[in-house]
Design an enzyme around this catalytic site. Structure first.
Site, PDB file in Angstrom:
ATOM      1  N   ALA A   1      -2.314   4.042   2.978  1.00 35.25           N
ATOM      2  CA  ALA A   1      -1.043   4.768   2.894  1.00 35.25           C
ATOM      3  C   ALA A   1      -1.306   6.119   2.261  1.00 35.25           C
ATOM      4  CB  ALA A   1      -0.033   3.987   2.075  1.00 35.25           C
TER       5      ALA A   1
ATOM      6  N   ALA B   1      -3.337   8.627  -2.004  1.00 35.03           N
ATOM      7  CA  ALA B   1      -3.616   7.626  -0.972  1.00 35.03           C
ATOM      8  C   ALA B   1      -3.995   6.313  -1.635  1.00 35.03           C
ATOM      9  CB  ALA B   1      -4.731   8.095  -0.043  1.00 35.03           C
ATOM     10  N   ASP B   2      -3.767   5.238  -0.925  1.00 32.19           N
ATOM     11  CA  ASP B   2      -4.193   3.922  -1.390  1.00 32.19           C
ATOM     12  C   ASP B   2      -4.700   3.138  -0.188  1.00 32.19           C
ATOM     13  OD1 ASP B   2      -4.375   1.996  -3.653  1.00 32.19           O
ATOM     14  OD2 ASP B   2      -3.081   0.800  -2.359  1.00 32.19           O
ATOM     15  N   THR B   3      -5.848   2.505  -0.350  1.00 34.69           N
ATOM     16  CA  THR B   3      -6.456   1.741   0.736  1.00 34.69           C
ATOM     17  C   THR B   3      -6.620   0.289   0.314  1.00 34.69           C
ATOM     18  OG1 THR B   3      -7.696   3.687   1.488  1.00 34.69           O
ATOM     19  CG2 THR B   3      -8.470   1.533   2.234  1.00 34.69           C
TER      20      THR B   3
ATOM     21  N   VAL C   1       0.826  -1.201   0.000  1.00 33.76           N
ATOM     22  CA  VAL C   1       0.000   0.000   0.000  1.00 33.76           C
ATOM     23  C   VAL C   1       0.865   1.258   0.000  1.00 33.76           C
ATOM     24  CG1 VAL C   1      -0.262   0.226   2.518  1.00 33.76           C
ATOM     25  CG2 VAL C   1      -2.120   0.935   1.009  1.00 33.76           C
TER      26      VAL C   1
END
Length: 285
Positions: A175, A136-138, A106
């Site tokens: 992240a 962002a990355d989930t 992430v």
């Protein structure tokens, strides 16, 4: 008394291939007419003033880019006063190997999203240089350690939610990667700060398959990693969480603000450039 039946919608839900995005107006600040009470109408509360902190004050009136089309992330940024945010989706393929740990996966994905949009934005000479890029990355990670992407079909969606229900808790990682151009324009030309938040989520183990199917057919979770939206109807699936709620939604605000303060301080490096040059000259002598 005669019961009045509501008309039944005949519109089909959006497909998994082409999902509709909620109107961006949901994250926009209210107009003066909306925020002011109307004569004889309901009283509307004015939104609170934006946070008065240095990092946010520096960004007022400057170009801030969200490297995502997510209306949820945009709405979360609006909560801290960043209402005029430009959205440029990343063209990063997001195909990193799942052999990476969830934390590495992430974090690397969010970083590549930020870098992709940074490179795109600085090539557009028709617009001013961005002051900040937020990416962002989930991901959702099952109790078995499997990284769960968005559901591919209705059958896959149901199976995914059944797995989250039947295996106890799962973990949500988001992240955040922030990029700000350096005032000195020294190589590589930007400052980068990253961080990752973790939240433990537990579904209600007594949720029936019928309820899961009913939720799946709302299509609310069809465009979300893990297949549910905790900020919406998906809240009925969740028994409890340990950690940040907005992290599960898709952007941990507390972490984002901390990273923002760090990256904006690093970006303003002109005042320290002379001292660093002198130190470098002394070392050479």
């Amino acid at each position: 008394m005669t019961d009045k039946k509501e008309p039944v919608s005949t519109d089909a839900p959006p497909s998994y291939e082409a999902l509709s995005i909620p109107p961006e107006a949901q994250s926009q600040p209210q107009s003066q007419s909306q925020s002011s009470p109307q004569p004889g109408g309901p009283r509307r509360l004015r939104p609170p003033p934006p946070l008065d902190i240095p990092a946010l004050n520096i960004l007022r009136g400057r170009r801030v880019i969200l490297a995502s089309q997510s209306p949820r992330r945009r709405a979360l940024l609006a909560q801290i006063g960043l209402t005029q945010v430009e959205t440029i989706p990343s063209n990063f393929a997001e195909n990193l190997p799942h052999t990476l740990s969830p934390w590495e996966y992430v974090s690397a994905t969010a970083t590549q999203k930020a870098l992709s949009v940074y490179r795109t934005s600085i090539q557009d000479e028709s617009k001013p240089e961005p002051a900040l890029i937020i990416a962002a990355d989930t991901i959702v990670v099952s109790a078995m350690g499997e990284i769960l992407e968005k559901p591919r079909s209705e059958a896959h969606h149901i199976k995914m939610l059944q797995g989250l229900r039947d295996t106890g808790t799962h973990r949500v990682y988001t992240a955040v990667a922030l990029i700000a151009p350096l005032a000195s324009a020294r190589d590589p030309g930007y400052a980068l700060e990253t961080g990752t938040e973790e939240t433990i989520v537990k579904f209600d183990p007594e949720i029936s398959d019928e309820l899961l199917l009913a939720y799946v057919r709302t299509r609310e979770g069809a465009d979300k990693a893990g297949g549910y939206g905790i900020q919406g109807t998906g809240a009925i699936l969740v028994e409890k969480i340990e950690g940040s709620f907005d992290n599960v939604v898709g952007l941990p605000l507390r972490l984002t603000l901390k990273l923002m303060e760090k990256v904006m301080m690093k970006a303003d490096d002109d005042d320290h450039l002379g001292d660093e040059d002198l130190l470098a000259e002394e070392e050479e002598e």
